[in-house]
Design a protein around this motif. Structure first.
Motif: not given
Length: 152
Positions: A29-33, A104-114, A117-121
């Motif tokens: 995900i492209v995020l701001q600070g 359709t595409l839905i976000p299932l979970k957001v988690y930290l990896k290394d 932040a990653k999202v499982l679509i």
């Protein structure tokens, strides 16, 4: 490392009830600070979120990330559209899957990896009301069976 592993920060629990999940894909995900600080604090809601492909890029819509409390003027808009990072081939495959048969595409979970932040679509198909009832019946039957086996 398998998909969806790492420290889970948010999960879309209603997704399994409302949709049949056909396939899952991991995306950055492209995020701001201030957004990443709020996500690390667990202040994210995926309930009404969905992903949409526009101009050969994939974007996450309607995901609420609460403003960071110490963010003052640098805070972000909680419901802004966020770009997802995926390979072009993955995006094209998902585009072909969503164009046909009402997926359709839905976000299932957001988690930290290394540290990221990653999202499982999830590629999902909406369930009808009778499908939901059938799932609840199966779940109740399984629970009863487990209880009976445990009581022995």
């Amino acid at each position: 490392m398998p998909k969806g592993t790492g420290k889970v920060l948010a999960q879309n629990r209603k997704a399994g009830y409302d949709f049949s999940i056909l396939d899952t894909v991991e995306a950055g995900i492209v995020l701001q600070g201030t957004e990443i600080k709020s996500i690390r604090a667990g202040r994210i809601n995926l309930k009404d979120g969905y992903a949409k492909i526009q101009n050969d890029e994939i974007y996450l819509h309607n995901v609420h990330i609460s403003p960071y409390e110490q963010g003052n003027q640098f805070n972000h808009d909680p419901l802004r559209t966020r770009k997802l990072l995926m390979h072009k081939k993955q995006i094209m495959r998902l585009m072909n899957e969503t164009k046909s048969s009402g997926n359709t595409l839905i976000p299932l979970k957001v988690y930290l990896k290394d540290g990221y932040a990653k999202v499982l679509i999830g590629l999902a198909k909406g369930k009808k009301k009778y499908d939901k009832r059938e799932d609840l019946k199966r779940k109740d039957q399984k629970r009863e069976l487990d209880r009976a086996l445990r009581a022995r």
